[in-house]
Design an enzyme around this catalytic site. Structure first.
Site, PDB file in Angstrom:
ATOM      1  N   ARG A   1       0.869  -1.145  -0.023  1.00 47.96           N
ATOM      2  CA  ARG A   1      -0.110  -0.050   0.081  1.00 47.96           C
ATOM      3  C   ARG A   1       0.800   1.189   0.042  1.00 47.96           C
ATOM      4  NH1 ARG A   1      -3.875  -1.944   4.741  1.00 47.96           N
ATOM      5  NH2 ARG A   1      -2.236  -3.304   5.298  1.00 47.96           N
TER       6      ARG A   1
ATOM      7  N   LYS B   1      26.883  21.763   8.522  1.00 51.59           N
ATOM      8  CA  LYS B   1      27.028  20.251   8.427  1.00 51.59           C
ATOM      9  C   LYS B   1      28.447  19.993   9.080  1.00 51.59           C
ATOM     10  CE  LYS B   1      29.401  17.782   6.162  1.00 51.59           C
ATOM     11  NZ  LYS B   1      29.931  16.988   5.117  1.00 51.59           N
TER      12      LYS B   1
ATOM     13  N   ASN C   1      34.267  22.352   0.649  1.00 49.85           N
ATOM     14  CA  ASN C   1      34.801  21.443   1.526  1.00 49.85           C
ATOM     15  C   ASN C   1      35.280  19.927   0.696  1.00 49.85           C
ATOM     16  OD1 ASN C   1      32.057  20.989   1.275  1.00 49.85           O
ATOM     17  ND2 ASN C   1      31.868  19.660   3.111  1.00 49.85           N
TER      18      ASN C   1
HETATM   19  C1  UD1 Z   1      -3.898  -5.137  11.571  1.00 55.18           C
HETATM   20  C2  UD1 Z   1      -5.141  -5.603  12.450  1.00 55.18           C
HETATM   21  C3  UD1 Z   1      -6.129  -4.857  12.553  1.00 55.18           C
HETATM   22  C4  UD1 Z   1      -5.692  -3.585  13.263  1.00 55.18           C
HETATM   23  C5  UD1 Z   1      -4.314  -2.948  12.688  1.00 55.18           C
HETATM   24  C6  UD1 Z   1      -3.639  -2.082  13.743  1.00 55.18           C
HETATM   25  C7  UD1 Z   1      -4.941  -8.041  11.663  1.00 55.18           C
HETATM   26  C8  UD1 Z   1      -5.788  -8.983  10.722  1.00 55.18           C
HETATM   27  N1  UD1 Z   1      -5.323  -6.851  11.312  1.00 55.18           N
HETATM   28  O1  UD1 Z   1      -4.397  -4.557  10.383  1.00 55.18           O
HETATM   29  O2  UD1 Z   1      -7.077  -5.582  13.362  1.00 55.18           O
HETATM   30  O3  UD1 Z   1      -6.761  -2.864  13.584  1.00 55.18           O
HETATM   31  O4  UD1 Z   1      -3.591  -3.931  12.269  1.00 55.18           O
HETATM   32  O5  UD1 Z   1      -2.718  -1.278  12.847  1.00 55.18           O
HETATM   33  O6  UD1 Z   1      -3.885  -8.398  12.275  1.00 55.18           O
HETATM   34  N2  UD1 Z   1       2.503  -8.473   8.594  1.00 55.18           N
HETATM   35  C9  UD1 Z   1       3.134  -9.673   8.629  1.00 55.18           C
HETATM   36  N3  UD1 Z   1       2.981 -10.381   7.762  1.00 55.18           N
HETATM   37  C10 UD1 Z   1       1.627 -10.637   7.147  1.00 55.18           C
HETATM   38  C11 UD1 Z   1       0.738  -9.567   7.184  1.00 55.18           C
HETATM   39  C12 UD1 Z   1       1.233  -8.423   7.850  1.00 55.18           C
HETATM   40  O7  UD1 Z   1       3.931  -9.572   9.282  1.00 55.18           O
HETATM   41  O8  UD1 Z   1       1.416 -11.532   6.244  1.00 55.18           O
HETATM   42  C13 UD1 Z   1       2.911  -7.276   9.516  1.00 55.18           C
HETATM   43  C14 UD1 Z   1       2.888  -6.197   8.780  1.00 55.18           C
HETATM   44  O9  UD1 Z   1       4.033  -5.942   8.314  1.00 55.18           O
HETATM   45  C15 UD1 Z   1       2.308  -4.925   9.593  1.00 55.18           C
HETATM   46  C16 UD1 Z   1       1.531  -5.727  10.582  1.00 55.18           C
HETATM   47  O10 UD1 Z   1       1.920  -7.189  10.386  1.00 55.18           O
HETATM   48  O11 UD1 Z   1       3.413  -4.510  10.524  1.00 55.18           O
HETATM   49  C17 UD1 Z   1       0.028  -5.517  10.505  1.00 55.18           C
HETATM   50  O12 UD1 Z   1      -0.014  -6.023   9.141  1.00 55.18           O
HETATM   51  P1  UD1 Z   1      -1.037  -4.993   8.068  1.00 55.18           P
HETATM   52  O13 UD1 Z   1      -1.337  -5.667   6.939  1.00 55.18           O
HETATM   53  O14 UD1 Z   1      -0.651  -3.582   8.263  1.00 55.18           O
HETATM   54  O15 UD1 Z   1      -2.448  -4.964   8.968  1.00 55.18           O
HETATM   55  P2  UD1 Z   1      -3.670  -4.110   9.044  1.00 55.18           P
HETATM   56  O16 UD1 Z   1      -4.572  -4.197   7.934  1.00 55.18           O
HETATM   57  O17 UD1 Z   1      -2.997  -2.523   9.508  1.00 55.18           O
HETATM   58 CA    CA Z   2      -1.060  -1.653   9.330  1.00 58.02          CA
END
Ligand code: UD1
Ligand code: CA
Length: 430
Positions: free
Chosen positions: A28, A330, A365
Protein backbone atom coordinates in the site's frame (compact mmCIF):
# COMPACT_ATOMS: atom_id res chain seq x y z
CA UNK A 1 2.91 7.40 34.02
CA UNK A 2 6.05 6.75 36.07
CA UNK A 3 3.88 4.93 38.60
CA UNK A 4 2.46 2.86 35.73
CA UNK A 5 5.91 1.78 34.75
CA UNK A 6 6.81 0.78 38.29
CA UNK A 7 3.58 -1.13 38.65
CA UNK A 8 4.24 -2.80 35.33
CA UNK A 9 7.66 -4.02 36.32
CA UNK A 10 6.30 -5.40 39.57
CA UNK A 11 3.46 -7.20 37.88
CA UNK A 12 4.85 -8.23 34.54
CA UNK A 13 5.79 -11.84 34.25
CA UNK A 14 9.56 -12.13 34.27
CA UNK A 15 9.23 -14.17 31.12
CA UNK A 16 7.90 -11.51 28.77
CA UNK A 17 8.94 -12.13 25.18
CA UNK A 18 8.34 -9.59 22.45
CA UNK A 19 7.43 -10.28 18.86
CA UNK A 20 7.19 -7.53 16.23
CA UNK A 21 5.49 -8.27 12.91
CA UNK A 22 6.98 -6.60 9.84
CA UNK A 23 6.64 -9.35 7.26
CA UNK A 24 4.17 -7.48 5.05
CA UNK A 25 5.08 -6.50 1.50
CA UNK A 26 4.46 -2.74 1.99
CA UNK A 27 2.25 -2.87 -1.10
CA UNK A 28 0.00 0.00 0.00
CA UNK A 29 3.03 2.31 0.27
CA UNK A 30 3.60 1.74 -3.48
CA UNK A 31 7.21 2.88 -3.59
CA UNK A 32 8.69 -0.60 -3.88
CA UNK A 33 10.78 0.09 -0.77
CA UNK A 34 9.97 -1.25 2.70
CA UNK A 35 7.84 1.07 4.82
CA UNK A 36 9.83 -0.14 7.85
CA UNK A 37 12.77 1.95 6.65
CA UNK A 38 10.90 5.14 5.75
CA UNK A 39 12.71 7.97 7.49
CA UNK A 40 10.35 9.30 10.14
CA UNK A 41 11.75 12.39 11.87
CA UNK A 42 15.32 11.10 11.56
CA UNK A 43 14.84 7.40 12.36
CA UNK A 44 13.51 4.44 10.37
CA UNK A 45 9.81 4.00 11.05
CA UNK A 46 10.40 0.49 12.47
CA UNK A 47 13.03 1.73 14.93
CA UNK A 48 10.44 3.47 17.10
CA UNK A 49 8.46 0.37 18.02
CA UNK A 50 11.64 -1.67 18.46
CA UNK A 51 12.94 1.03 20.80
CA UNK A 52 9.74 1.10 22.85
CA UNK A 53 9.89 -2.71 23.05
CA UNK A 54 13.55 -2.74 24.12
CA UNK A 55 12.82 -0.26 26.90
CA UNK A 56 10.61 -2.88 28.59
CA UNK A 57 13.66 -5.08 29.20
CA UNK A 58 12.11 -8.24 27.73
CA UNK A 59 13.42 -11.78 27.95
CA UNK A 60 13.76 -12.03 24.16
CA UNK A 61 12.99 -9.91 21.08
CA UNK A 62 12.02 -11.38 17.71
CA UNK A 63 11.18 -9.64 14.45
CA UNK A 64 9.27 -11.19 11.55
CA UNK A 65 10.38 -10.04 8.08
CA UNK A 66 9.33 -11.05 4.59
CA UNK A 67 11.86 -12.18 1.95
CA UNK A 68 11.30 -9.16 -0.32
CA UNK A 69 12.71 -6.60 2.07
CA UNK A 70 14.75 -8.91 4.31
CA UNK A 71 18.19 -7.89 3.05
CA UNK A 72 17.62 -4.14 3.39
CA UNK A 73 15.99 -4.30 6.79
CA UNK A 74 18.50 -6.79 8.16
CA UNK A 75 21.44 -4.73 7.02
CA UNK A 76 20.00 -1.67 8.79
CA UNK A 77 19.28 -3.78 11.89
CA UNK A 78 22.86 -5.05 12.08
CA UNK A 79 24.28 -1.55 11.84
CA UNK A 80 21.95 -0.17 14.49
CA UNK A 81 21.49 -0.48 18.22
CA UNK A 82 18.75 -3.05 17.50
CA UNK A 83 21.24 -5.71 16.48
CA UNK A 84 20.12 -7.92 19.37
CA UNK A 85 16.81 -8.66 17.63
CA UNK A 86 16.38 -12.18 16.28
CA UNK A 87 14.97 -12.25 12.74
CA UNK A 88 12.46 -14.84 11.53
CA UNK A 89 11.42 -15.03 7.89
CA UNK A 90 7.81 -15.40 6.82
CA UNK A 91 8.14 -16.86 3.31
CA UNK A 92 4.83 -15.47 2.05
CA UNK A 93 2.73 -12.64 3.49
CA UNK A 94 -0.33 -14.69 4.35
CA UNK A 95 -1.54 -12.54 7.20
CA UNK A 96 -0.61 -11.53 10.74
CA UNK A 97 -1.61 -14.96 12.09
CA UNK A 98 0.74 -16.62 9.62
CA UNK A 99 3.53 -14.23 10.63
CA UNK A 100 3.12 -15.33 14.24
CA UNK A 101 2.99 -18.97 13.14
CA UNK A 102 6.38 -18.57 11.48
CA UNK A 103 7.86 -17.08 14.65
CA UNK A 104 6.44 -19.62 17.08
CA UNK A 105 9.31 -22.05 16.60
CA UNK A 106 11.61 -19.35 17.97
CA UNK A 107 9.43 -18.65 20.98
CA UNK A 108 9.27 -20.81 24.11
CA UNK A 109 6.29 -23.07 24.83
CA UNK A 110 5.38 -21.15 27.97
CA UNK A 111 5.44 -17.62 29.28
CA UNK A 112 3.91 -14.48 27.82
CA UNK A 113 4.43 -12.70 24.58
CA UNK A 114 3.77 -9.07 23.70
CA UNK A 115 2.95 -8.94 20.00
CA UNK A 116 3.29 -5.63 18.14
CA UNK A 117 2.95 -4.45 14.55
CA UNK A 118 6.02 -2.89 12.98
CA UNK A 119 3.94 -0.08 11.48
CA UNK A 120 2.67 1.67 14.64
CA UNK A 121 5.58 3.99 15.44
CA UNK A 122 3.79 6.28 17.88
CA UNK A 123 2.96 3.69 20.54
CA UNK A 124 4.59 4.64 23.82
CA UNK A 125 6.56 2.36 26.12
CA UNK A 126 4.35 3.28 29.10
CA UNK A 127 1.28 2.03 27.29
CA UNK A 128 3.02 -1.23 26.41
CA UNK A 129 4.18 -1.87 29.96
CA UNK A 130 0.73 -1.11 31.32
CA UNK A 131 -0.64 -3.72 28.95
CA UNK A 132 2.07 -6.21 29.88
CA UNK A 133 1.02 -5.85 33.53
CA UNK A 134 -2.52 -7.17 32.91
CA UNK A 135 -2.63 -10.56 34.65
CA UNK A 136 -4.75 -12.54 32.16
CA UNK A 137 -3.24 -10.98 29.04
CA UNK A 138 -4.66 -8.03 27.14
CA UNK A 139 -5.39 -6.34 23.86
CA UNK A 140 -5.18 -2.61 23.22
CA UNK A 141 -8.14 -0.80 21.73
CA UNK A 142 -8.97 2.84 21.20
CA UNK A 143 -12.02 4.96 20.47
CA UNK A 144 -11.26 7.00 17.36
CA UNK A 145 -13.08 9.52 15.20
CA UNK A 146 -12.07 7.86 11.95
CA UNK A 147 -11.92 4.07 12.30
CA UNK A 148 -11.49 3.35 8.59
CA UNK A 149 -8.79 0.82 7.76
CA UNK A 150 -8.65 -0.67 11.26
CA UNK A 151 -10.10 -3.86 12.72
CA UNK A 152 -13.28 -3.05 14.68
CA UNK A 153 -13.81 -4.32 18.23
CA UNK A 154 -17.21 -5.96 18.65
CA UNK A 155 -18.43 -6.47 22.18
CA UNK A 156 -21.21 -8.48 23.84
CA UNK A 157 -24.25 -6.22 24.26
CA UNK A 158 -25.05 -7.59 27.70
CA UNK A 159 -21.71 -7.23 29.53
CA UNK A 160 -19.35 -5.54 27.06
CA UNK A 161 -17.11 -8.62 26.85
CA UNK A 162 -14.92 -8.93 23.74
CA UNK A 163 -16.80 -10.84 21.06
CA UNK A 164 -14.86 -10.48 17.80
CA UNK A 165 -12.51 -8.29 15.83
CA UNK A 166 -13.73 -7.60 12.33
CA UNK A 167 -11.34 -6.31 9.68
CA UNK A 168 -12.43 -3.46 7.40
CA UNK A 169 -12.49 -5.83 4.40
CA UNK A 170 -14.88 -8.19 6.20
CA UNK A 171 -17.11 -5.54 7.74
CA UNK A 172 -20.63 -4.62 6.65
CA UNK A 173 -21.94 -1.06 6.88
CA UNK A 174 -23.11 -1.50 10.47
CA UNK A 175 -19.75 -2.82 11.68
CA UNK A 176 -17.89 -0.07 9.83
CA UNK A 177 -19.66 2.46 12.03
CA UNK A 178 -18.02 1.00 15.14
CA UNK A 179 -15.43 3.47 16.41
CA UNK A 180 -13.55 1.22 18.82
CA UNK A 181 -10.57 -0.12 16.90
CA UNK A 182 -7.92 -2.76 17.46
CA UNK A 183 -4.52 -1.13 17.92
CA UNK A 184 -2.69 -4.35 17.03
CA UNK A 185 -1.02 -4.82 20.45
CA UNK A 186 -1.54 -8.05 22.33
CA UNK A 187 -0.17 -9.67 25.48
CA UNK A 188 -0.91 -13.38 25.24
CA UNK A 189 -0.17 -16.60 27.03
CA UNK A 190 2.29 -18.56 24.89
CA UNK A 191 0.83 -22.01 25.55
CA UNK A 192 -2.59 -20.80 24.46
CA UNK A 193 -1.05 -18.99 21.47
CA UNK A 194 0.60 -22.16 20.14
CA UNK A 195 -2.79 -23.91 20.21
CA UNK A 196 -4.87 -21.04 18.83
CA UNK A 197 -2.51 -20.31 15.91
CA UNK A 198 -2.54 -23.95 14.87
CA UNK A 199 -6.35 -23.79 14.72
CA UNK A 200 -6.58 -20.60 12.60
CA UNK A 201 -8.51 -20.62 9.32
CA UNK A 202 -8.42 -18.39 6.27
CA UNK A 203 -12.20 -18.01 5.96
CA UNK A 204 -12.22 -14.25 5.46
CA UNK A 205 -12.32 -11.67 2.68
CA UNK A 206 -8.53 -11.53 2.34
CA UNK A 207 -7.96 -15.29 2.56
CA UNK A 208 -5.39 -14.65 5.28
CA UNK A 209 -4.67 -16.04 8.73
CA UNK A 210 -5.74 -13.30 11.12
CA UNK A 211 -3.88 -12.99 14.42
CA UNK A 212 -6.95 -11.15 15.70
CA UNK A 213 -9.05 -14.35 15.58
CA UNK A 214 -6.50 -16.16 17.73
CA UNK A 215 -6.17 -13.23 20.14
CA UNK A 216 -9.90 -13.04 20.80
CA UNK A 217 -10.02 -16.79 21.45
CA UNK A 218 -7.04 -16.73 23.85
CA UNK A 219 -8.18 -13.69 25.81
CA UNK A 220 -11.60 -15.17 26.41
CA UNK A 221 -9.98 -18.41 27.64
CA UNK A 222 -7.47 -16.68 29.93
CA UNK A 223 -9.77 -13.95 31.28
CA UNK A 224 -7.81 -11.28 29.47
CA UNK A 225 -8.72 -7.61 29.32
CA UNK A 226 -9.35 -5.11 26.55
CA UNK A 227 -7.48 -1.98 27.56
CA UNK A 228 -9.15 0.96 25.82
CA UNK A 229 -6.71 3.84 25.48
CA UNK A 230 -8.26 7.24 26.13
CA UNK A 231 -7.42 10.05 23.70
CA UNK A 232 -5.11 7.62 21.95
CA UNK A 233 -6.02 8.17 18.29
CA UNK A 234 -2.59 9.61 17.47
CA UNK A 235 -0.69 7.09 19.53
CA UNK A 236 -2.28 4.01 17.97
CA UNK A 237 -2.21 5.20 14.36
CA UNK A 238 -0.89 2.64 11.92
CA UNK A 239 1.02 3.47 8.76
CA UNK A 240 -0.42 1.59 5.79
CA UNK A 241 0.04 4.11 2.97
CA UNK A 242 1.85 7.40 2.44
CA UNK A 243 -1.14 9.44 3.58
CA UNK A 244 -0.91 7.61 6.93
CA UNK A 245 2.84 8.19 6.87
CA UNK A 246 2.49 11.96 6.52
CA UNK A 247 0.03 11.92 9.38
CA UNK A 248 2.46 9.93 11.56
CA UNK A 249 5.27 12.37 10.70
CA UNK A 250 2.99 15.24 11.77
CA UNK A 251 2.16 13.58 15.09
CA UNK A 252 5.75 12.62 15.82
CA UNK A 253 6.96 16.09 14.91
CA UNK A 254 4.45 17.74 17.28
CA UNK A 255 5.50 15.36 20.04
CA UNK A 256 9.18 16.26 19.56
CA UNK A 257 8.53 20.02 19.37
CA UNK A 258 6.35 19.90 22.46
CA UNK A 259 9.09 18.14 24.43
CA UNK A 260 11.57 20.87 23.50
CA UNK A 261 9.17 23.68 24.35
CA UNK A 262 8.35 22.14 27.73
CA UNK A 263 12.10 21.86 28.36
CA UNK A 264 12.63 25.59 27.81
CA UNK A 265 13.40 25.92 24.10
CA UNK A 266 11.75 28.96 22.52
CA UNK A 267 10.03 28.16 19.22
CA UNK A 268 8.40 31.15 17.56
CA UNK A 269 6.35 29.01 15.21
CA UNK A 270 6.16 25.23 15.72
CA UNK A 271 4.15 24.96 12.50
CA UNK A 272 7.16 25.86 10.39
CA UNK A 273 9.86 24.30 12.57
CA UNK A 274 11.18 20.81 11.87
CA UNK A 275 13.27 19.12 14.54
CA UNK A 276 14.12 15.46 14.14
CA UNK A 277 14.23 12.94 16.95
CA UNK A 278 17.52 12.90 18.88
CA UNK A 279 18.38 16.62 18.85
CA UNK A 280 19.72 18.28 22.01
CA UNK A 281 18.77 21.90 22.57
CA UNK A 282 19.59 23.74 25.78
CA UNK A 283 16.91 25.77 27.55
CA UNK A 284 16.91 29.38 26.47
CA UNK A 285 17.90 28.71 22.87
CA UNK A 286 15.57 30.29 20.32
CA UNK A 287 14.58 28.64 17.06
CA UNK A 288 13.04 31.03 14.56
CA UNK A 289 10.51 29.97 11.89
CA UNK A 290 11.27 27.80 8.85
CA UNK A 291 14.25 26.10 10.40
CA UNK A 292 15.18 22.43 10.06
CA UNK A 293 17.32 20.68 12.65
CA UNK A 294 18.40 17.14 11.86
CA UNK A 295 19.16 14.19 14.11
CA UNK A 296 22.22 14.42 16.36
CA UNK A 297 22.57 18.21 16.29
CA UNK A 298 23.47 19.90 19.59
CA UNK A 299 22.41 23.50 20.25
CA UNK A 300 23.72 25.30 23.33
CA UNK A 301 22.08 27.79 25.67
CA UNK A 302 21.08 31.18 24.28
CA UNK A 303 21.83 30.20 20.71
CA UNK A 304 19.72 31.70 17.99
CA UNK A 305 18.82 29.60 14.93
CA UNK A 306 17.04 30.83 11.81
CA UNK A 307 14.78 31.95 10.35
CA UNK A 308 15.40 29.60 7.40
CA UNK A 309 18.39 27.78 8.88
CA UNK A 310 19.33 24.20 8.06
CA UNK A 311 21.38 22.38 10.70
CA UNK A 312 22.51 18.96 9.48
CA UNK A 313 23.98 16.02 11.43
CA UNK A 314 27.25 16.70 13.21
CA UNK A 315 26.46 20.34 13.92
CA UNK A 316 27.34 21.61 17.39
CA UNK A 317 26.51 25.18 18.35
CA UNK A 318 28.22 26.19 21.56
CA UNK A 319 26.44 28.58 23.95
CA UNK A 320 25.43 31.88 22.41
CA UNK A 321 26.31 30.94 18.82
CA UNK A 322 24.05 32.39 16.13
CA UNK A 323 23.07 30.89 12.79
CA UNK A 324 20.86 33.14 10.73
CA UNK A 325 18.82 33.01 7.57
CA UNK A 326 19.75 30.74 4.67
CA UNK A 327 22.71 29.26 6.48
CA UNK A 328 23.40 25.54 6.12
CA UNK A 329 25.68 23.94 8.69
CA UNK A 330 26.95 20.35 8.50
CA UNK A 331 29.42 18.46 10.68
CA UNK A 332 30.65 21.76 12.05
CA UNK A 333 31.30 23.09 15.51
CA UNK A 334 30.64 26.77 16.12
CA UNK A 335 32.37 28.11 19.21
CA UNK A 336 30.76 30.18 21.92
CA UNK A 337 29.24 33.35 20.54
CA UNK A 338 30.36 32.66 16.96
CA UNK A 339 28.04 34.09 14.33
CA UNK A 340 27.07 33.20 10.78
CA UNK A 341 24.05 35.33 10.17
CA UNK A 342 23.32 35.16 6.46
CA UNK A 343 23.58 33.00 3.33
CA UNK A 344 26.43 30.64 4.15
CA UNK A 345 27.46 27.02 3.77
CA UNK A 346 29.62 25.74 6.62
CA UNK A 347 30.63 22.09 6.28
CA UNK A 348 33.30 20.03 8.07
CA UNK A 349 34.53 23.11 9.93
CA UNK A 350 35.67 24.04 13.40
CA UNK A 351 34.96 27.66 14.12
CA UNK A 352 36.43 29.40 17.14
CA UNK A 353 34.61 31.39 19.80
CA UNK A 354 33.33 34.82 18.76
CA UNK A 355 34.36 34.34 15.12
CA UNK A 356 32.24 36.33 12.69
CA UNK A 357 31.37 34.56 9.46
CA UNK A 358 30.37 37.18 6.92
CA UNK A 359 27.36 36.96 4.65
CA UNK A 360 27.84 34.50 1.79
CA UNK A 361 30.84 32.65 3.19
CA UNK A 362 31.38 29.17 1.77
CA UNK A 363 33.58 26.38 3.01
CA UNK A 364 34.43 24.55 -0.21
CA UNK A 365 34.86 21.22 1.56
CA UNK A 366 34.55 18.77 -1.33
CA UNK A 367 37.04 18.33 -4.14
CA UNK A 368 34.98 15.75 -6.00
CA UNK A 369 36.64 12.85 -4.21
CA UNK A 370 36.90 13.60 -0.51
CA UNK A 371 35.67 16.02 2.13
CA UNK A 372 38.20 18.30 3.81
CA UNK A 373 38.22 20.34 7.00
CA UNK A 374 38.30 24.09 7.55
CA UNK A 375 39.57 25.61 10.81
CA UNK A 376 38.66 29.16 11.69
CA UNK A 377 40.25 30.70 14.75
CA UNK A 378 38.74 32.60 17.66
CA UNK A 379 37.50 36.10 16.87
CA UNK A 380 38.44 35.63 13.20
CA UNK A 381 36.56 37.92 10.86
CA UNK A 382 35.60 36.29 7.57
CA UNK A 383 34.63 38.95 5.04
CA UNK A 384 31.45 38.73 2.99
CA UNK A 385 31.56 36.33 0.09
CA UNK A 386 34.75 34.58 1.19
CA UNK A 387 35.38 31.11 -0.20
CA UNK A 388 37.57 28.91 1.98
CA UNK A 389 38.92 26.03 -0.11
CA UNK A 390 39.56 23.16 2.30
CA UNK A 391 41.77 21.88 3.76
CA UNK A 392 42.61 25.31 5.07
CA UNK A 393 43.17 27.13 8.35
CA UNK A 394 42.40 30.72 9.26
CA UNK A 395 44.15 31.85 12.45
CA UNK A 396 42.83 33.57 15.58
CA UNK A 397 41.77 37.20 14.98
CA UNK A 398 42.71 36.88 11.29
CA UNK A 399 40.64 38.67 8.63
CA UNK A 400 39.68 37.93 5.05
CA UNK A 401 38.55 40.68 2.68
CA UNK A 402 35.19 40.64 0.97
CA UNK A 403 35.21 38.18 -1.93
CA UNK A 404 38.53 36.59 -0.93
CA UNK A 405 39.21 33.08 -2.14
CA UNK A 406 41.53 31.40 0.36
CA UNK A 407 43.01 28.44 -1.49
CA UNK A 408 43.93 25.09 -0.01
CA UNK A 409 47.21 24.98 1.82
CA UNK A 410 47.47 28.80 1.96
CA UNK A 411 46.69 29.04 5.66
CA UNK A 412 46.04 32.48 7.11
CA UNK A 413 48.18 33.13 10.17
CA UNK A 414 46.94 34.52 13.50
CA UNK A 415 46.18 38.28 13.20
CA UNK A 416 46.92 38.23 9.46
CA UNK A 417 44.73 39.93 6.86
CA UNK A 418 44.31 38.42 3.40
CA UNK A 419 42.40 39.72 0.39
CA UNK A 420 41.80 38.95 -3.27
CA UNK A 421 41.60 35.97 -5.57
CA UNK A 422 43.57 33.93 -4.73
CA UNK A 423 43.85 35.55 -1.31
CA UNK A 424 47.24 36.99 -0.36
CA UNK A 425 48.46 38.96 2.66
CA UNK A 426 47.33 42.59 2.81
CA UNK A 427 48.86 45.08 2.54
CA UNK A 428 50.91 43.19 0.00
CA UNK A 429 54.67 43.72 -0.07
CA UNK A 430 54.78 44.31 -3.88
C1 UD1 B 1 -3.89 -5.01 11.56
C2 UD1 B 1 -4.99 -5.75 12.32
C3 UD1 B 1 -6.13 -4.78 12.59
C4 UD1 B 1 -5.61 -3.58 13.38
C5 UD1 B 1 -4.40 -2.94 12.69
C6 UD1 B 1 -3.75 -1.97 13.66
C7 UD1 B 1 -5.01 -8.10 11.62
C8 UD1 B 1 -5.67 -9.12 10.80
N1 UD1 B 1 -5.47 -6.86 11.53
O1 UD1 B 1 -4.48 -4.58 10.33
O2 UD1 B 1 -7.17 -5.42 13.33
O3 UD1 B 1 -6.64 -2.64 13.54
O4 UD1 B 1 -3.41 -3.92 12.34
O5 UD1 B 1 -2.79 -1.16 13.03
O6 UD1 B 1 -4.08 -8.42 12.34
N2 UD1 B 1 2.39 -8.49 8.65
C9 UD1 B 1 3.22 -9.60 8.59
N3 UD1 B 1 2.87 -10.61 7.75
C10 UD1 B 1 1.73 -10.61 7.03
C11 UD1 B 1 0.87 -9.49 7.12
C12 UD1 B 1 1.24 -8.45 7.95
O7 UD1 B 1 4.24 -9.64 9.25
O8 UD1 B 1 1.50 -11.59 6.30
C13 UD1 B 1 2.82 -7.35 9.48
C14 UD1 B 1 2.89 -6.08 8.65
O9 UD1 B 1 4.20 -5.91 8.12
C15 UD1 B 1 2.52 -5.01 9.66
C16 UD1 B 1 1.63 -5.75 10.67
O10 UD1 B 1 1.86 -7.13 10.48
O11 UD1 B 1 3.63 -4.48 10.34
C17 UD1 B 1 0.15 -5.45 10.46
O12 UD1 B 1 -0.20 -5.84 9.15
P1 UD1 B 1 -1.10 -4.95 8.20
O13 UD1 B 1 -1.25 -5.65 6.91
O14 UD1 B 1 -0.61 -3.56 8.19
O15 UD1 B 1 -2.47 -5.05 9.01
P2 UD1 B 1 -3.62 -4.00 9.09
O16 UD1 B 1 -4.46 -4.10 7.89
O17 UD1 B 1 -3.09 -2.67 9.44
CA1 CA C 1 -1.09 -1.72 9.44
Amino acid sequence: MGAWLYFAFLMASPKLHILVLAGGESTRVRTGAPKALLDLCGRPLLDYILGAADSLGPESTTLVLGPTHQALIESWLKSSSRNGWKVVIQPEARGTGDAVRCALAELPAEGRVLILCGDTPLLEADTLSFLAAQPGGALLSCLVEDPSGYGRILREESDGALLRIVEEADADDEVRKVCEINAGVYVLDLQALHLAIAALKTDNAQGELYLTDAAVQILSDTDGTVVCLEDGEEEVQGVNDLVDFASAVGSMRSRILEEHMLAGVILDDPNSTFIEDGVQIAPGARIHPFSIIRRGVIVGANCSVGPFAYLRPGTVLKDGAEVGNFVEVKNTEMGEGAKAKHLSYLGDAIIGAKANIGCGTITANYDGKAKHATHIGERAFIGSGTVLVAPVRVGDRAMTGAGAVVTRGHDVQDDQIVTGVPARPFPSSD
